[in-house]
Design a protein around this motif. Structure first.
Motif, PDB file in Angstrom:
ATOM      1  N   SER A  11     -27.923  70.871  99.216  1.00  0.00           N
ATOM      2  CA  SER A  11     -26.716  70.036  99.253  1.00  0.00           C
ATOM      3  C   SER A  11     -25.471  70.885  99.503  1.00  0.00           C
ATOM      4  O   SER A  11     -25.334  71.971  98.960  1.00  0.00           O
ATOM      5  CB  SER A  11     -26.549  69.293  97.923  1.00  0.00           C
ATOM      6  OG  SER A  11     -27.665  68.479  97.665  1.00  0.00           O
ATOM      7  N   ASP A  12     -24.555  70.347 100.327  1.00  0.00           N
ATOM      8  CA  ASP A  12     -23.324  71.102 100.587  1.00  0.00           C
ATOM      9  C   ASP A  12     -22.316  70.872  99.463  1.00  0.00           C
ATOM     10  O   ASP A  12     -22.426  69.931  98.684  1.00  0.00           O
ATOM     11  CB  ASP A  12     -22.729  70.741 101.950  1.00  0.00           C
ATOM     12  CG  ASP A  12     -22.336  69.284 102.035  1.00  0.00           C
ATOM     13  OD1 ASP A  12     -21.384  68.891 101.335  1.00  0.00           O
ATOM     14  OD2 ASP A  12     -22.987  68.533 102.785  1.00  0.00           O
ATOM     15  N   GLN A  13     -21.346  71.763  99.387  1.00  0.00           N
ATOM     16  CA  GLN A  13     -20.393  71.746  98.284  1.00  0.00           C
ATOM     17  C   GLN A  13     -19.596  70.453  98.212  1.00  0.00           C
ATOM     18  O   GLN A  13     -19.358  69.928  97.129  1.00  0.00           O
ATOM     19  CB  GLN A  13     -19.452  72.954  98.393  1.00  0.00           C
ATOM     20  CG  GLN A  13     -18.581  73.119  97.172  1.00  0.00           C
ATOM     21  CD  GLN A  13     -18.008  74.497  97.030  1.00  0.00           C
ATOM     22  OE1 GLN A  13     -18.584  75.458  97.501  1.00  0.00           O
ATOM     23  NE2 GLN A  13     -16.876  74.610  96.372  1.00  0.00           N
ATOM     24  N   ALA A  14     -19.196  69.897  99.344  1.00  0.00           N
ATOM     25  CA  ALA A  14     -18.435  68.650  99.340  1.00  0.00           C
ATOM     26  C   ALA A  14     -19.249  67.513  98.726  1.00  0.00           C
ATOM     27  O   ALA A  14     -18.726  66.708  97.941  1.00  0.00           O
ATOM     28  CB  ALA A  14     -18.006  68.288 100.759  1.00  0.00           C
ATOM     29  N   THR A  15     -20.524  67.446  99.053  1.00  0.00           N
ATOM     30  CA  THR A  15     -21.398  66.416  98.490  1.00  0.00           C
ATOM     31  C   THR A  15     -21.538  66.606  96.988  1.00  0.00           C
ATOM     32  O   THR A  15     -21.467  65.647  96.221  1.00  0.00           O
ATOM     33  CB  THR A  15     -22.791  66.474  99.167  1.00  0.00           C
ATOM     34  OG1 THR A  15     -22.619  66.209 100.568  1.00  0.00           O
ATOM     35  CG2 THR A  15     -23.751  65.473  98.564  1.00  0.00           C
ATOM     36  N   LEU A  16     -21.726  67.849  96.567  1.00  0.00           N
ATOM     37  CA  LEU A  16     -21.879  68.134  95.138  1.00  0.00           C
ATOM     38  C   LEU A  16     -20.622  67.738  94.371  1.00  0.00           C
ATOM     39  O   LEU A  16     -20.704  67.117  93.307  1.00  0.00           O
ATOM     40  CB  LEU A  16     -22.186  69.619  94.921  1.00  0.00           C
ATOM     41  CG  LEU A  16     -23.515  70.100  95.500  1.00  0.00           C
ATOM     42  CD1 LEU A  16     -23.615  71.619  95.385  1.00  0.00           C
ATOM     43  CD2 LEU A  16     -24.701  69.422  94.820  1.00  0.00           C
ATOM     44  N   LEU A  17     -19.461  68.068  94.914  1.00  0.00           N
ATOM     45  CA  LEU A  17     -18.209  67.719  94.245  1.00  0.00           C
ATOM     46  C   LEU A  17     -18.014  66.205  94.192  1.00  0.00           C
ATOM     47  O   LEU A  17     -17.557  65.660  93.179  1.00  0.00           O
ATOM     48  CB  LEU A  17     -17.028  68.402  94.936  1.00  0.00           C
ATOM     49  CG  LEU A  17     -17.014  69.931  94.821  1.00  0.00           C
ATOM     50  CD1 LEU A  17     -15.874  70.522  95.639  1.00  0.00           C
ATOM     51  CD2 LEU A  17     -16.944  70.385  93.374  1.00  0.00           C
ATOM     52  N   ALA A  18     -18.390  65.507  95.263  1.00  0.00           N
ATOM     53  CA  ALA A  18     -18.317  64.044  95.268  1.00  0.00           C
ATOM     54  C   ALA A  18     -19.241  63.454  94.207  1.00  0.00           C
ATOM     55  O   ALA A  18     -18.884  62.491  93.518  1.00  0.00           O
ATOM     56  CB  ALA A  18     -18.668  63.505  96.652  1.00  0.00           C
ATOM     57  N   ASN A  19     -20.420  64.043  94.048  1.00  0.00           N
ATOM     58  CA  ASN A  19     -21.381  63.568  93.038  1.00  0.00           C
ATOM     59  C   ASN A  19     -20.827  63.767  91.634  1.00  0.00           C
ATOM     60  O   ASN A  19     -20.960  62.895  90.771  1.00  0.00           O
ATOM     61  CB  ASN A  19     -22.719  64.280  93.189  1.00  0.00           C
ATOM     62  CG  ASN A  19     -23.431  63.914  94.472  1.00  0.00           C
ATOM     63  OD1 ASN A  19     -23.025  63.005  95.188  1.00  0.00           O
ATOM     64  ND2 ASN A  19     -24.488  64.637  94.783  1.00  0.00           N
ATOM     65  N   ILE A  20     -20.208  64.936  91.386  1.00  0.00           N
ATOM     66  CA  ILE A  20     -19.602  65.207  90.075  1.00  0.00           C
ATOM     67  C   ILE A  20     -18.511  64.170  89.805  1.00  0.00           C
ATOM     68  O   ILE A  20     -18.469  63.553  88.742  1.00  0.00           O
ATOM     69  CB  ILE A  20     -19.018  66.631  90.019  1.00  0.00           C
ATOM     70  CG1 ILE A  20     -20.134  67.679  90.090  1.00  0.00           C
ATOM     71  CG2 ILE A  20     -18.174  66.819  88.746  1.00  0.00           C
ATOM     72  CD1 ILE A  20     -19.640  69.102  90.356  1.00  0.00           C
ATOM     73  N   ASN A  21     -17.628  63.978  90.786  1.00  0.00           N
ATOM     74  CA  ASN A  21     -16.521  63.033  90.610  1.00  0.00           C
ATOM     75  C   ASN A  21     -17.020  61.619  90.354  1.00  0.00           C
ATOM     76  O   ASN A  21     -16.498  60.910  89.488  1.00  0.00           O
ATOM     77  CB  ASN A  21     -15.591  63.061  91.827  1.00  0.00           C
ATOM     78  CG  ASN A  21     -14.815  64.352  91.913  1.00  0.00           C
ATOM     79  OD1 ASN A  21     -14.615  65.050  90.914  1.00  0.00           O
ATOM     80  ND2 ASN A  21     -14.370  64.700  93.110  1.00  0.00           N
ATOM     81  N   TYR A  22     -18.046  61.195  91.092  1.00  0.00           N
ATOM     82  CA  TYR A  22     -18.571  59.839  90.904  1.00  0.00           C
ATOM     83  C   TYR A  22     -19.208  59.691  89.526  1.00  0.00           C
ATOM     84  O   TYR A  22     -18.886  58.772  88.776  1.00  0.00           O
ATOM     85  CB  TYR A  22     -19.585  59.477  91.994  1.00  0.00           C
ATOM     86  CG  TYR A  22     -20.154  58.111  91.749  1.00  0.00           C
ATOM     87  CD1 TYR A  22     -19.395  56.975  92.009  1.00  0.00           C
ATOM     88  CD2 TYR A  22     -21.421  57.952  91.207  1.00  0.00           C
ATOM     89  CE1 TYR A  22     -19.888  55.706  91.731  1.00  0.00           C
ATOM     90  CE2 TYR A  22     -21.923  56.689  90.932  1.00  0.00           C
ATOM     91  CZ  TYR A  22     -21.158  55.570  91.192  1.00  0.00           C
ATOM     92  OH  TYR A  22     -21.641  54.322  90.907  1.00  0.00           O
ATOM     93  N   ALA A  23     -20.127  60.589  89.190  1.00  0.00           N
ATOM     94  CA  ALA A  23     -20.835  60.482  87.904  1.00  0.00           C
ATOM     95  C   ALA A  23     -19.854  60.543  86.743  1.00  0.00           C
ATOM     96  O   ALA A  23     -19.948  59.761  85.798  1.00  0.00           O
ATOM     97  CB  ALA A  23     -21.885  61.585  87.790  1.00  0.00           C
ATOM     98  N   CYS A  24     -18.890  61.454  86.834  1.00  0.00           N
ATOM     99  CA  CYS A  24     -17.946  61.632  85.726  1.00  0.00           C
ATOM    100  C   CYS A  24     -16.893  60.530  85.665  1.00  0.00           C
ATOM    101  O   CYS A  24     -16.212  60.393  84.648  1.00  0.00           O
ATOM    102  CB  CYS A  24     -17.314  63.015  85.799  1.00  0.00           C
ATOM    103  SG  CYS A  24     -18.527  64.336  85.538  1.00  0.00           S
TER     104      CYS A  24
END
Length: 87
Positions: A11-24
């Protein structure tokens, strides 16, 4: 059988950050904040995996709740490490 949701290694960093933001935005992610056992290593894949798993566990552990636009992976091996326990 117990399962966990983690971020796919590719997974690329932008996707990972989007996942963190969504889950949190949906639940309490204090576990990945500084000073907590799961705050290290402080890198996007570790933080995303923990946040994604919190979301997955809280929403009932269905495959759909680990998809995260195809960046989530359901695993059967407990990803907990050191003092960081995955729910």
């Amino acid at each position: 059988m117990k399962t966990w949701c983690v971020a796919k290694p590719a997974s690329d960093q932008a996707t990972l950050l989007a996942n963190i933001n969504y889950a949190c935005s949906q639940l309490d992610c204090n576990i990945i904040q500084g000073g907590h056992p799961c705050s290290t290593p402080d890198n996007p894949i570790n933080r995303a995996s923990i946040a994604m798993n919190l979301y997955y566990q809280s929403k009932g552990r269905s495959q759909l709740n680990c998809d995260f636009k195809s960046s989530g992976l359901i695993v059967v091996t407990d990803p907990s490490y050191g003092n960081c326990t995955y729910a």
